[in-house]
Write a protein that holds these residues in place. Structure first.
Motif, PDB file in Angstrom:
ATOM      1  N   ARG A 273     -17.622  -3.048  -8.085  1.00 36.75           N
ATOM      2  CA  ARG A 273     -17.555  -3.544  -6.706  1.00 36.75           C
ATOM      3  C   ARG A 273     -16.179  -4.187  -6.510  1.00 36.75           C
ATOM      4  O   ARG A 273     -15.885  -5.244  -7.077  1.00 36.75           O
ATOM      5  N   VAL A 274     -15.331  -3.546  -5.698  1.00 38.26           N
ATOM      6  CA  VAL A 274     -13.944  -3.960  -5.504  1.00 38.26           C
ATOM      7  C   VAL A 274     -13.837  -4.733  -4.191  1.00 38.26           C
ATOM      8  O   VAL A 274     -14.276  -4.255  -3.138  1.00 38.26           O
ATOM      9  N   THR A 275     -13.250  -5.924  -4.276  1.00 41.56           N
ATOM     10  CA  THR A 275     -12.947  -6.705  -3.069  1.00 41.56           C
ATOM     11  C   THR A 275     -11.449  -6.984  -3.047  1.00 41.56           C
ATOM     12  O   THR A 275     -10.902  -7.532  -4.001  1.00 41.56           O
ATOM     13  N   VAL A 276     -10.818  -6.589  -1.956  1.00 45.43           N
ATOM     14  CA  VAL A 276      -9.378  -6.833  -1.776  1.00 45.43           C
ATOM     15  C   VAL A 276      -9.217  -7.782  -0.603  1.00 45.43           C
ATOM     16  O   VAL A 276      -9.681  -7.507   0.512  1.00 45.43           O
ATOM     17  N   ASN A 277      -8.556  -8.912  -0.842  1.00 39.13           N
ATOM     18  CA  ASN A 277      -8.308  -9.899   0.200  1.00 39.13           C
ATOM     19  C   ASN A 277      -6.810  -9.980   0.459  1.00 39.13           C
ATOM     20  O   ASN A 277      -6.021 -10.178  -0.455  1.00 39.13           O
ATOM     21  N   LEU A 278      -6.436  -9.826   1.732  1.00 39.08           N
ATOM     22  CA  LEU A 278      -5.042  -9.955   2.146  1.00 39.08           C
ATOM     23  C   LEU A 278      -4.894 -11.324   2.805  1.00 39.08           C
ATOM     24  O   LEU A 278      -5.313 -11.524   3.941  1.00 39.08           O
ATOM     25  N   ALA A 279      -4.328 -12.271   2.064  1.00 39.95           N
ATOM     26  CA  ALA A 279      -4.224 -13.647   2.546  1.00 39.95           C
ATOM     27  C   ALA A 279      -2.796 -13.918   3.049  1.00 39.95           C
ATOM     28  O   ALA A 279      -1.836 -13.378   2.500  1.00 39.95           O
ATOM     29  N   PRO A 280      -2.671 -14.738   4.104  1.00 38.93           N
ATOM     30  CA  PRO A 280      -3.701 -15.527   4.789  1.00 38.93           C
ATOM     31  C   PRO A 280      -4.581 -14.686   5.702  1.00 38.93           C
ATOM     32  O   PRO A 280      -4.124 -13.698   6.286  1.00 38.93           O
ATOM     33  N   ALA A 281      -5.809 -15.110   5.836  1.00 38.96           N
ATOM     34  CA  ALA A 281      -6.798 -14.314   6.544  1.00 38.96           C
ATOM     35  C   ALA A 281      -6.567 -14.268   8.048  1.00 38.96           C
ATOM     36  O   ALA A 281      -7.070 -13.354   8.720  1.00 38.96           O
ATOM     37  N   ASP A 282      -5.826 -15.235   8.620  1.00 39.47           N
ATOM     38  CA  ASP A 282      -5.651 -15.256  10.079  1.00 39.47           C
ATOM     39  C   ASP A 282      -4.397 -14.517  10.533  1.00 39.47           C
ATOM     40  O   ASP A 282      -4.089 -14.491  11.726  1.00 39.47           O
ATOM     41  N   LEU A 283      -3.659 -13.901   9.595  1.00 40.36           N
ATOM     42  CA  LEU A 283      -2.459 -13.138   9.948  1.00 40.36           C
ATOM     43  C   LEU A 283      -2.823 -11.661  10.050  1.00 40.36           C
ATOM     44  O   LEU A 283      -3.264 -11.057   9.072  1.00 40.36           O
ATOM     45  N   PRO A 284      -2.649 -11.038  11.219  1.00 39.05           N
ATOM     46  CA  PRO A 284      -2.984  -9.617  11.341  1.00 39.05           C
ATOM     47  C   PRO A 284      -2.125  -8.771  10.394  1.00 39.05           C
ATOM     48  O   PRO A 284      -0.922  -9.008  10.244  1.00 39.05           O
ATOM     49  N   LYS A 285      -2.746  -7.768   9.765  1.00 35.90           N
ATOM     50  CA  LYS A 285      -2.052  -6.866   8.839  1.00 35.90           C
ATOM     51  C   LYS A 285      -2.073  -5.454   9.411  1.00 35.90           C
ATOM     52  O   LYS A 285      -3.128  -4.961   9.821  1.00 35.90           O
ATOM     53  N   GLU A 286      -0.887  -4.822   9.466  1.00 36.97           N
ATOM     54  CA  GLU A 286      -0.812  -3.460   9.981  1.00 36.97           C
ATOM     55  C   GLU A 286       0.105  -2.622   9.101  1.00 36.97           C
ATOM     56  O   GLU A 286       0.871  -3.152   8.306  1.00 36.97           O
ATOM     57  N   SER A 287       0.013  -1.316   9.216  1.00 38.89           N
ATOM     58  CA  SER A 287       0.787  -0.285   8.522  1.00 38.89           C
ATOM     59  C   SER A 287       0.298  -0.094   7.088  1.00 38.89           C
ATOM     60  O   SER A 287      -0.534  -0.851   6.576  1.00 38.89           O
ATOM     61  N   GLY A 288       0.860   0.906   6.435  1.00 39.34           N
ATOM     62  CA  GLY A 288       0.453   1.234   5.065  1.00 39.34           C
ATOM     63  C   GLY A 288       1.304   0.587   3.999  1.00 39.34           C
ATOM     64  O   GLY A 288       1.269   1.024   2.837  1.00 39.34           O
ATOM     65  N   ARG A 289       2.062  -0.469   4.346  1.00 42.14           N
ATOM     66  CA  ARG A 289       2.993  -1.073   3.386  1.00 42.14           C
ATOM     67  C   ARG A 289       2.282  -1.775   2.233  1.00 42.14           C
ATOM     68  O   ARG A 289       2.900  -2.080   1.216  1.00 42.14           O
ATOM     69  N   TYR A 290       0.967  -2.051   2.382  1.00 43.37           N
ATOM     70  CA  TYR A 290       0.245  -2.781   1.332  1.00 43.37           C
ATOM     71  C   TYR A 290      -0.358  -1.849   0.280  1.00 43.37           C
ATOM     72  O   TYR A 290      -0.950  -2.321  -0.697  1.00 43.37           O
ATOM     73  N   ASP A 291      -0.213  -0.530   0.455  1.00 44.40           N
ATOM     74  CA  ASP A 291      -0.836   0.419  -0.482  1.00 44.40           C
ATOM     75  C   ASP A 291      -0.416   0.160  -1.922  1.00 44.40           C
ATOM     76  O   ASP A 291      -1.254   0.097  -2.835  1.00 44.40           O
ATOM     77  N   LEU A 292       0.888   0.025  -2.148  1.00 45.53           N
ATOM     78  CA  LEU A 292       1.381  -0.148  -3.521  1.00 45.53           C
ATOM     79  C   LEU A 292       0.848  -1.431  -4.127  1.00 45.53           C
ATOM     80  O   LEU A 292       0.404  -1.445  -5.289  1.00 45.53           O
ATOM     81  N   ALA A 293       0.860  -2.525  -3.368  1.00 48.11           N
ATOM     82  CA  ALA A 293       0.366  -3.797  -3.904  1.00 48.11           C
ATOM     83  C   ALA A 293      -1.117  -3.722  -4.227  1.00 48.11           C
ATOM     84  O   ALA A 293      -1.579  -4.258  -5.252  1.00 48.11           O
ATOM     85  N   ILE A 294      -1.903  -3.057  -3.365  1.00 46.02           N
ATOM     86  CA  ILE A 294      -3.345  -2.922  -3.628  1.00 46.02           C
ATOM     87  C   ILE A 294      -3.575  -2.103  -4.887  1.00 46.02           C
ATOM     88  O   ILE A 294      -4.412  -2.454  -5.745  1.00 46.02           O
ATOM     89  N   ALA A 295      -2.837  -0.996  -5.037  1.00 46.78           N
ATOM     90  CA  ALA A 295      -3.010  -0.147  -6.220  1.00 46.78           C
ATOM     91  C   ALA A 295      -2.656  -0.907  -7.498  1.00 46.78           C
ATOM     92  O   ALA A 295      -3.387  -0.824  -8.505  1.00 46.78           O
ATOM     93  N   LEU A 296      -1.569  -1.655  -7.476  1.00 51.94           N
ATOM     94  CA  LEU A 296      -1.183  -2.420  -8.670  1.00 51.94           C
ATOM     95  C   LEU A 296      -2.186  -3.529  -8.965  1.00 51.94           C
ATOM     96  O   LEU A 296      -2.461  -3.827 -10.137  1.00 51.94           O
ATOM     97  N   GLY A 297      -2.740  -4.135  -7.912  1.00 47.05           N
ATOM     98  CA  GLY A 297      -3.775  -5.138  -8.127  1.00 47.05           C
ATOM     99  C   GLY A 297      -5.000  -4.564  -8.793  1.00 47.05           C
ATOM    100  O   GLY A 297      -5.589  -5.186  -9.709  1.00 47.05           O
ATOM    101  N   LEU A 298      -5.406  -3.376  -8.365  1.00 48.99           N
ATOM    102  CA  LEU A 298      -6.558  -2.711  -9.004  1.00 48.99           C
ATOM    103  C   LEU A 298      -6.276  -2.408 -10.473  1.00 48.99           C
ATOM    104  O   LEU A 298      -7.130  -2.625 -11.350  1.00 48.99           O
TER     105      LEU A 298
END
Length: 502
Positions: free
Chosen positions: A64-89
């Motif tokens: 069960r994978v949970t990915v949190n992009l903090a801070p939670a109140d800042l809107p996140k857009e585009s695919g720029r987080y793909d690399l960071a998410i993959a490395l985190g996994l």
């Protein structure tokens, strides 16, 4: 370790706030949950990341994978987080070492094969990473753009990578990513030459004054008289940009995917079509992005066929013309963009364009002419420093060889005049306000008497009065005159004889 933290960056106007990508693995039915106010393209990262990991030869954790992009109140857009998410996994599942992740910031969109695709806004993100003293890992295609950060932060580490595998090999210490080399010196300016314009000595003089003091300018005249050609020569007359101005301009262009590394430090000229919307011109959107006036920061904004623009679009220019900033507010976000542009506009004297033409007959009625000119409000015209008619050229002038000075010759005088302004008051004349305006633009006795008479006869508003003083100060600076005299006031008044030229 079932928890990993990877550093990345968001975009919020001109800022690049930090984003902590937290990845947690837990027992239970396999699933992938992405939280932290992600937009649709960020939510789609789960499928891109899964495919990229598998095709790159890694194991996608059956947890069960949970990915949190903090801070939670800042809107996140585009695919720029793909690399960071993959490395985190990969770090959370123990497939790469997590100890070195804190030294880096990562941005990049993943293809299904694991290759890294370019993202917008790399330059402001790289600047923010440099201030945070972290190495910046980004797609290979964005490396040349991010390299310009090293002009301001020479110790910054810029590490472009072609794929997810290349980044992982670097973190394992097997094959280190190569540092992006120093950017080459900027290419020589390649602006159109003022000498190419035949005749139009008065319009050329107005361009020189506008360039010297940073003034806005409106050309009016029949079609084909050279208004657009003249406007295109203004960037080549302006002084060279400082290092800070060049980086600011490049960062804004990067936000709109408009930056070209070979054009670094070159004055921008933006020419939006008259059908452009207010959002296209001043910026906005659900996630605010810069408009044409911000993309023209430290450059020139050219509005051809000015009365054909929607009136609401033109009225939106009034605040940034005065303040040099645009504030975009939305329900969920607010962004401030710089907009210190130099406005050059062109218009015809009437709908058909031939009012007052020596050889062509104008067929417009007085009502049509009045409606056409009425599209430009008084408050907008009040904010334009120089109003000038560009007459039609005769056959003799058209057949003559180009005459007059080159852009390089005029630019030398402009640079000297601008240096005088910066040494005297710290800003160009167009930006003088309040007590500084009264102090630095005080005319002598003859100039004051002439100006007082002109205020009564021309019914100048207080704003127009101050603009006459600023223009007169620029004319005096071009002549190296220590004080504004009657001659400078008279020439400045010449450019305000009619608030609607033509």
């Amino acid at each position: 370790m079932p928890l990993a933290l990877v550093h990345s960056r968001a975009l919020a106007g001109m800022e690049a706030p930090p984003v902590a990508v937290e990845v947690h693995l837990a027992n239970g039915l396999p699933g992938f949950t992405l939280v932290g106010l992600p937009e649709a393209e960020v939510k789609e990262a789960r499928d891109r990341v899964r495919a990229a990991l598998i095709t790159s030869g890694f194991e996608f954790p059956a947890k069960r994978v949970t990915v949190n992009l903090a801070p939670a109140d800042l809107p996140k857009e585009s695919g720029r987080y793909d690399l960071a998410i993959a490395l985190g996994l990969l770090a959370a599942s123990g497939q790469i070492p997590a100890a070195r992740l804190d030294q880096y910031e990562f941005v990049g969109e993943l293809s299904l094969s694991g290759e890294l695709r370019p993202v917008r806004g790399v330059l402001p993100m790289a600047l923010a990473a440099a201030r945070a003293a972290r190495a910046f890992v980004l797609p290979l295609a964005d490396g040349a753009e991010a390299a310009w950060v090293r002009r301001a932060h020479p110790d910054t580490s810029i590490l472009p990578a072609a794929s997810l595998l290349a980044v992982c090999a670097h973190l394992h210490g097997q094959e280190l990513l190569a540092e992006q080399p120093e950017p080459p010196p900027p290419a020589p300016d390649a602006y159109p030459d003022l000498r190419d314009v035949k005749g139009q000595a008065q319009a050329k003089r107005a361009l020189e004054i506008a360039a010297a003091g940073g003034h806005s300018l409106l050309f009016s005249g029949p079609p084909g008289t050279g208004k657009s050609m003249l406007a295109a020569r203004l960037p080549g007359l302006l002084p060279p940009m400082s290092e800070a101005e060049a980086l600011e301009s490049a960062a804004i262009l990067s936000l709109g995917r408009q930056f070209r590394p070979e054009a670094f430090s070159r004055r921008v000229m933006r020419s939006p079509h008259h059908t452009s919307s207010a959002i296209a011109l001043v910026g906005g959107g659900a996630q605010p992005r810069p408009g044409e006036i911000s993309l023209a920061h430290h450059g020139v904004l050219f509005l051809d066929e000015l009365p054909e623009f929607d009136r609401r679009v033109l009225e939106a220019l009034r605040e940034p013309l005065e303040s040099g900033h645009i504030h975009v507010s939305r329900a969920a976000s607010r962004a401030d963009f710089p907009a210190r542009f130099q406005l050059v506009a062109a218009m015809n004297p009437c709908p058909c364009g031939y009012r007052g033409h020596p050889r062509r007959l104008c067929r417009c009625t007085p009502d049509q002419v009045a409606r056409y000119r009425g599209r430009l409000s008084g408050p907008l015209l009040d904010r334009i420093d120089l109003l000038l008619e560009v007459p039609d050229l005769g056959a003799e002038e058209l057949q003559a060889t180009p005459d007059g000075e080159s852009s390089a010759q005029v630019r030398q005088r402009v640079v000297l005049a601008r240096e005088r302004q910066l040494q005297r008051q710290g800003v160009c004349n167009a930006r003088l306000e309040g007590s500084e305006l009264e102090y630095h633009c005080r005319p002598d006795a003859d100039g004051a008497a002439l100006l007082q008479q002109a205020v009564r006869r021309l019914d100048l508003s207080p704003r127009a009065y101050h603009r006459v003083l600023r223009v007169a100060r620029s004319i005096a600076d071009l002549a190296a005159a220590p004080q504004i005299g009657a001659a400078q006031v008279a020439e400045a008044l010449h450019y305000r004889r009619n608030e609607t030229p033509g």
